[in-house]
Structures are given as C-alpha cells and as structure tokens.
Design a protein around this motif. Structure first.
Motif, PDB file in Angstrom:
ATOM      1  N   ALA A 121     -76.132 -17.213   9.921  1.00 28.28           N
ATOM      2  CA  ALA A 121     -75.951 -17.021  11.209  1.00 28.28           C
ATOM      3  C   ALA A 121     -75.581 -15.613  11.371  1.00 28.28           C
ATOM      4  O   ALA A 121     -76.455 -14.988  12.432  1.00 28.28           O
ATOM      5  CB  ALA A 121     -75.275 -18.163  11.916  1.00 28.28           C
ATOM      6  N   ARG A 122     -74.831 -15.105  10.773  1.00 27.21           N
ATOM      7  CA  ARG A 122     -74.456 -13.723  11.192  1.00 27.21           C
ATOM      8  C   ARG A 122     -75.734 -12.760  10.784  1.00 27.21           C
ATOM      9  O   ARG A 122     -75.889 -11.734  11.665  1.00 27.21           O
ATOM     10  CB  ARG A 122     -73.138 -13.022  10.305  1.00 27.21           C
ATOM     11  CG  ARG A 122     -71.999 -13.791  10.828  1.00 27.21           C
ATOM     12  CD  ARG A 122     -70.855 -13.204  10.255  1.00 27.21           C
ATOM     13  NE  ARG A 122     -70.516 -13.390   8.659  1.00 27.21           N
ATOM     14  CZ  ARG A 122     -69.868 -14.608   8.325  1.00 27.21           C
ATOM     15  NH1 ARG A 122     -69.155 -15.358   8.950  1.00 27.21           N
ATOM     16  NH2 ARG A 122     -69.800 -14.643   7.014  1.00 27.21           N
ATOM     17  N   ARG A 123     -76.394 -13.029   9.695  1.00 27.97           N
ATOM     18  CA  ARG A 123     -77.587 -12.240   9.381  1.00 27.97           C
ATOM     19  C   ARG A 123     -78.568 -12.348  10.297  1.00 27.97           C
ATOM     20  O   ARG A 123     -79.375 -11.096  10.734  1.00 27.97           O
ATOM     21  CB  ARG A 123     -78.113 -12.869   8.086  1.00 27.97           C
ATOM     22  CG  ARG A 123     -79.345 -12.203   7.356  1.00 27.97           C
ATOM     23  CD  ARG A 123     -79.744 -12.861   6.157  1.00 27.97           C
ATOM     24  NE  ARG A 123     -80.645 -11.909   5.487  1.00 27.97           N
ATOM     25  CZ  ARG A 123     -81.995 -12.176   5.591  1.00 27.97           C
ATOM     26  NH1 ARG A 123     -82.523 -13.073   6.443  1.00 27.97           N
ATOM     27  NH2 ARG A 123     -82.806 -11.546   4.974  1.00 27.97           N
ATOM     28  N   HIS A 124     -78.842 -13.410  10.957  1.00 24.97           N
ATOM     29  CA  HIS A 124     -79.836 -13.412  12.190  1.00 24.97           C
ATOM     30  C   HIS A 124     -79.146 -13.246  13.597  1.00 24.97           C
ATOM     31  O   HIS A 124     -79.866 -13.327  14.537  1.00 24.97           O
ATOM     32  CB  HIS A 124     -80.359 -14.975  12.076  1.00 24.97           C
ATOM     33  CG  HIS A 124     -81.314 -15.127  10.989  1.00 24.97           C
ATOM     34  ND1 HIS A 124     -82.535 -14.735  11.158  1.00 24.97           N
ATOM     35  CD2 HIS A 124     -81.069 -15.522   9.601  1.00 24.97           C
ATOM     36  CE1 HIS A 124     -83.343 -14.818   9.956  1.00 24.97           C
ATOM     37  NE2 HIS A 124     -82.406 -15.412   8.997  1.00 24.97           N
ATOM     38  N   LYS A 125     -77.920 -13.167  13.515  1.00 24.73           N
ATOM     39  CA  LYS A 125     -77.218 -12.821  15.016  1.00 24.73           C
ATOM     40  C   LYS A 125     -77.410 -13.890  15.889  1.00 24.73           C
ATOM     41  O   LYS A 125     -77.791 -13.672  17.083  1.00 24.73           O
ATOM     42  CB  LYS A 125     -77.553 -11.291  15.543  1.00 24.73           C
ATOM     43  CG  LYS A 125     -77.489 -10.249  14.628  1.00 24.73           C
ATOM     44  CD  LYS A 125     -77.687  -8.845  15.407  1.00 24.73           C
ATOM     45  CE  LYS A 125     -77.299  -7.737  14.497  1.00 24.73           C
ATOM     46  NZ  LYS A 125     -77.552  -6.439  15.311  1.00 24.73           N
ATOM     47  N   SER A 138     -74.324 -22.897  15.694  1.00 27.20           N
ATOM     48  CA  SER A 138     -74.894 -24.189  16.286  1.00 27.20           C
ATOM     49  C   SER A 138     -76.348 -23.906  16.160  1.00 27.20           C
ATOM     50  O   SER A 138     -76.902 -25.005  15.998  1.00 27.20           O
ATOM     51  CB  SER A 138     -74.446 -24.430  17.659  1.00 27.20           C
ATOM     52  OG  SER A 138     -74.723 -23.160  18.374  1.00 27.20           O
ATOM     53  N   THR A 139     -76.989 -22.702  16.362  1.00 25.07           N
ATOM     54  CA  THR A 139     -78.323 -22.449  16.450  1.00 25.07           C
ATOM     55  C   THR A 139     -78.758 -22.662  14.696  1.00 25.07           C
ATOM     56  O   THR A 139     -79.917 -23.222  14.621  1.00 25.07           O
ATOM     57  CB  THR A 139     -78.728 -21.007  16.883  1.00 25.07           C
ATOM     58  OG1 THR A 139     -78.101 -20.827  18.156  1.00 25.07           O
ATOM     59  CG2 THR A 139     -80.164 -20.793  16.562  1.00 25.07           C
ATOM     60  N   VAL A 140     -77.935 -22.513  13.925  1.00 23.82           N
ATOM     61  CA  VAL A 140     -78.370 -22.653  12.525  1.00 23.82           C
ATOM     62  C   VAL A 140     -78.503 -24.092  12.352  1.00 23.82           C
ATOM     63  O   VAL A 140     -79.254 -24.568  11.643  1.00 23.82           O
ATOM     64  CB  VAL A 140     -77.508 -21.843  11.507  1.00 23.82           C
ATOM     65  CG1 VAL A 140     -77.776 -22.249   9.975  1.00 23.82           C
ATOM     66  CG2 VAL A 140     -77.587 -20.309  11.740  1.00 23.82           C
TER      67      VAL A 140
END
Length: 199
Positions: free
Chosen positions: A11-15, A19-21
């Motif tokens: 999630a951090r990698r994709h900013k 919950s989106t992940v």
C-alpha cells in the motif's frame, strides 16, 4: 526469486490506503504467496491490466492508461462543467502535489530526509483518503478499485516527485533513495491507532 511485500508495504509503495489493497485482493488484482505476502512484480502486472475506469469513462488495459498519461503529461486537466468532475479534478490536483510539498516543508523546518520521505507518502495517502470521503459524501464515489492517488497518477500527469537531491543538500545529508525506501517500507503501518482522538 520474486520480490514480496506485506500488504501494508505494498500500500505504501503504491501510495494507497490498505483498504484499497484489500479491495484489489478481493477483486483478484493481487498475487499472494502461501505465507500471505504480496508478489510485487506479478501484482503490479495485474494492476496495470485492470480496466481504466473512473467517472470519465472506461478504456481497457495498460495501453489506455499510457495513452492517457502521454496525452497530457504535465498539463492541467481539461475544463470541466460538471461540479462533481470539478471536485474530482481539484482533489486529484491536491493529491498529485501535496506529498512533494510536505517533504520540502519538512526539510525547511529542520526534519531529516527520513521524516521528509515518510511525510511525502503519508500526506499523499491521507489527502487521498480525505478526498475520497468527500467525494462519497457528495454522492460521487470513485470506482470501487480506484483511489484518488491512482486517478491523479493516470489522468493528471502523475504524482509530482520531491526534488530529493535539492532536499538532501538543504538537509546536509547524503542522498540514498534506495536506503530511504527500504527504511520506509520496514516501518510499521502509519494507520491511526483505533483509540486515538483529536480532542
């Protein structure tokens, strides 16, 4: 050997929010290992093959995303007349720039490059979450598997990167972006603790 990451690190990698992940996983957009880690390369490949869908319409696959990106790499979005589209464009513009601005301000106020790097991502994610809640409150939620960060990235010229060489110079620190990235991904989740209050 494939690179793996926890869902929080992915999630951090994709900013994006965790919950989106979780939504991506539920929709089959992630490749998970038997020990519950995300296969980064395979998952990134699946994510690029999703239909590009948000209020402006639907196109298929990564080619459509690349065409949209090349069509207006650093231009403002076209004028909108629908208030919901205007709100989405405005919020996307904020999400697009806020991380780099937070990093610059952090260094100006004496923070380390590590703190600036963490704020770059965290502020972008938080601004996206606030914007998404606002859009939902006015009856214009994003498509279920999209975030404002992704809308800004695909449809509004990408997330603005911080000028790390300049920030390192101001901070008086050597610049090692891979080390900053590794340090950041090793951090525990920056989600607000459930018992935290702003009172």
């Amino acid at each position: 050997m494939a690179t793996t990451a926890t869902k929080a690190a992915f999630a951090r990698r994709h900013k994006v929010n965790r919950s989106t992940v979780n939504k991506w996983e539920a929709r089959g957009h992630l490749v998970m290992t038997v020990d519950g880690l995300v296969n980064v390369e395979a998952s990134d490949d699946l994510l690029t093959k999703r239909p590009v869908a948000y209020r402006g319409g639907t196109a298929k696959g990564p080619v459509a995303a690349e065409v949209a990106r090349q069509a207006a790499p650093d231009l403002d979005p076209p004028p909108q007349t629908d208030p919901a589209e205007i709100a989405m464009a405005a919020l996307s513009a904020v999400v697009r720039e806020i991380g780099a601005r937070a990093a610059r301000r952090a260094v100006e106020f004496g923070a380390s490059l590590q703190a600036a790097y963490a704020l770059d991502t965290a502020v972008c994610v938080e601004a996206g979450a606030i914007g998404e809640r606002f859009l939902a409150s006015i009856g214009t939620p994003l498509a279920a598997s999209w975030s404002l960060v992704e809308v800004a990235d695909v449809h509004h010229g990408g997330i603005v990167p911080a000028d790390w060489p300049a920030l390192a110079k101001v901070a008086g620190e050597p610049l090692d972006l891979p080390a900053l990235e590794s340090w950041f991904y090793a951090l525990p989740s920056f989600d607000t603790p459930k018992d935290a209050t702003h009172g």
